[in-house]
Design a protein around this motif. Sequence first.
Motif, PDB file in Angstrom:
ATOM      1  N   ASN A  11     -30.582 -51.507 -50.181  1.00 20.53           N
ATOM      2  CA  ASN A  11     -29.322 -51.386 -49.459  1.00 20.53           C
ATOM      3  C   ASN A  11     -29.349 -50.088 -48.656  1.00 20.53           C
ATOM      4  O   ASN A  11     -29.729 -49.038 -49.152  1.00 20.53           O
ATOM      5  N   ARG A  12     -28.934 -50.158 -47.423  1.00 16.30           N
ATOM      6  CA  ARG A  12     -29.031 -49.009 -46.520  1.00 16.30           C
ATOM      7  C   ARG A  12     -27.805 -48.106 -46.529  1.00 16.30           C
ATOM      8  O   ARG A  12     -27.775 -47.098 -45.820  1.00 16.30           O
ATOM      9  N   PHE A  13     -26.791 -48.438 -47.328  1.00 14.25           N
ATOM     10  CA  PHE A  13     -25.549 -47.669 -47.286  1.00 14.25           C
ATOM     11  C   PHE A  13     -25.763 -46.200 -47.612  1.00 14.25           C
ATOM     12  O   PHE A  13     -25.359 -45.324 -46.843  1.00 14.25           O
ATOM     13  N   TRP A  14     -26.361 -45.901 -48.762  1.00 12.43           N
ATOM     14  CA  TRP A  14     -26.498 -44.508 -49.200  1.00 12.43           C
ATOM     15  C   TRP A  14     -27.390 -43.691 -48.268  1.00 12.43           C
ATOM     16  O   TRP A  14     -27.007 -42.573 -47.886  1.00 12.43           O
ATOM     17  N   PRO A  15     -28.550 -44.206 -47.853  1.00 12.90           N
ATOM     18  CA  PRO A  15     -29.349 -43.442 -46.881  1.00 12.90           C
ATOM     19  C   PRO A  15     -28.616 -43.229 -45.551  1.00 12.90           C
ATOM     20  O   PRO A  15     -28.714 -42.157 -44.941  1.00 12.90           O
ATOM     21  N   THR A  16     -27.856 -44.229 -45.110  1.00 15.69           N
ATOM     22  CA  THR A  16     -27.119 -44.098 -43.854  1.00 15.69           C
ATOM     23  C   THR A  16     -26.001 -43.086 -43.972  1.00 15.69           C
ATOM     24  O   THR A  16     -25.779 -42.278 -43.058  1.00 15.69           O
ATOM     25  N   LEU A  17     -25.301 -43.088 -45.101  1.00 16.32           N
ATOM     26  CA  LEU A  17     -24.231 -42.120 -45.331  1.00 16.32           C
ATOM     27  C   LEU A  17     -24.776 -40.695 -45.227  1.00 16.32           C
ATOM     28  O   LEU A  17     -24.162 -39.820 -44.607  1.00 16.32           O
ATOM     29  N   ALA A  19     -27.771 -39.776 -43.731  1.00 19.60           N
ATOM     30  CA  ALA A  19     -28.325 -39.547 -42.391  1.00 19.60           C
ATOM     31  C   ALA A  19     -27.232 -39.262 -41.364  1.00 19.60           C
ATOM     32  O   ALA A  19     -27.448 -38.509 -40.410  1.00 19.60           O
ATOM     33  N   ALA A  20     -26.049 -39.828 -41.575  1.00 14.04           N
ATOM     34  CA  ALA A  20     -24.931 -39.610 -40.658  1.00 14.04           C
ATOM     35  C   ALA A  20     -24.220 -38.283 -40.913  1.00 14.04           C
ATOM     36  O   ALA A  20     -23.313 -37.910 -40.175  1.00 14.04           O
ATOM     37  N   GLY A  21     -24.637 -37.565 -41.958  1.00 16.27           N
ATOM     38  CA  GLY A  21     -24.064 -36.258 -42.225  1.00 16.27           C
ATOM     39  C   GLY A  21     -22.846 -36.245 -43.130  1.00 16.27           C
ATOM     40  O   GLY A  21     -22.205 -35.213 -43.294  1.00 16.27           O
ATOM     41  N   PHE A  22     -22.521 -37.376 -43.735  1.00 15.80           N
ATOM     42  CA  PHE A  22     -21.359 -37.417 -44.621  1.00 15.80           C
ATOM     43  C   PHE A  22     -21.632 -36.775 -45.971  1.00 15.80           C
ATOM     44  O   PHE A  22     -20.703 -36.326 -46.638  1.00 15.80           O
ATOM     45  N   THR A  23     -22.888 -36.772 -46.416  1.00 12.32           N
ATOM     46  CA  THR A  23     -23.252 -36.171 -47.700  1.00 12.32           C
ATOM     47  C   THR A  23     -24.339 -35.131 -47.470  1.00 12.32           C
ATOM     48  O   THR A  23     -25.174 -35.271 -46.573  1.00 12.32           O
ATOM     49  N   PRO A  24     -24.342 -34.069 -48.283  1.00 10.11           N
ATOM     50  CA  PRO A  24     -25.334 -33.012 -48.104  1.00 10.11           C
ATOM     51  C   PRO A  24     -26.741 -33.420 -48.547  1.00 10.11           C
ATOM     52  O   PRO A  24     -27.710 -32.752 -48.224  1.00 10.11           O
ATOM     53  N   ARG A  25     -26.835 -34.505 -49.296  1.00 14.54           N
ATOM     54  CA  ARG A  25     -28.117 -35.021 -49.777  1.00 14.54           C
ATOM     55  C   ARG A  25     -27.961 -36.515 -49.992  1.00 14.54           C
ATOM     56  O   ARG A  25     -26.850 -37.049 -49.929  1.00 14.54           O
ATOM     57  N   LEU A  26     -29.051 -37.179 -50.268  1.00 17.93           N
ATOM     58  CA  LEU A  26     -29.009 -38.612 -50.542  1.00 17.93           C
ATOM     59  C   LEU A  26     -28.446 -38.838 -51.938  1.00 17.93           C
ATOM     60  O   LEU A  26     -29.017 -38.369 -52.918  1.00 17.93           O
ATOM     61  N   TYR A  27     -27.318 -39.491 -52.014  1.00 20.70           N
ATOM     62  CA  TYR A  27     -26.689 -39.803 -53.296  1.00 20.70           C
ATOM     63  C   TYR A  27     -27.213 -41.131 -53.822  1.00 20.70           C
ATOM     64  O   TYR A  27     -27.579 -42.012 -53.050  1.00 20.70           O
ATOM     65  N   LEU A  28     -27.197 -41.274 -55.128  1.00 21.69           N
ATOM     66  CA  LEU A  28     -27.534 -42.532 -55.778  1.00 21.69           C
ATOM     67  C   LEU A  28     -26.254 -43.322 -56.007  1.00 21.69           C
ATOM     68  O   LEU A  28     -25.172 -42.726 -56.138  1.00 21.69           O
ATOM     69  N   PRO A  29     -26.328 -44.637 -56.096  1.00 24.16           N
ATOM     70  CA  PRO A  29     -25.116 -45.428 -56.311  1.00 24.16           C
ATOM     71  C   PRO A  29     -24.302 -44.989 -57.532  1.00 24.16           C
ATOM     72  O   PRO A  29     -23.070 -44.989 -57.490  1.00 24.16           O
TER      73      PRO A  29
END
Length: 77
Positions: A11-17, A19-29
């Motif tokens: 699922n691309r949601f977390w990487p996209t979130l 990459a778009a700058g919404f999170t300071p790092r890649l979060y896990l579900p």
Amino acid sequence: MLGHHFARPGNRFWPTLHAAGFTPRLYLPEEESSLLDLGFGITNVVDRATANAAELSAVELKEGAVKLVEKVKAYQP
């Protein structure tokens, strides 16, 4: 890991979130509640899981939209 939003492998949601700058790092579900610390969260429009949005009917989406408007009015994000 299932039982969380956008938890299926690939699922691309977390990487996209991230990459778009919404999170300071890649979060896990399973860290979805941590989004609240950043000032936002996830709201379901339809209360059932699907592999993709094309599986949702127009009726489900319209009913979900009504509920979403009610949530926005109540919580005023």
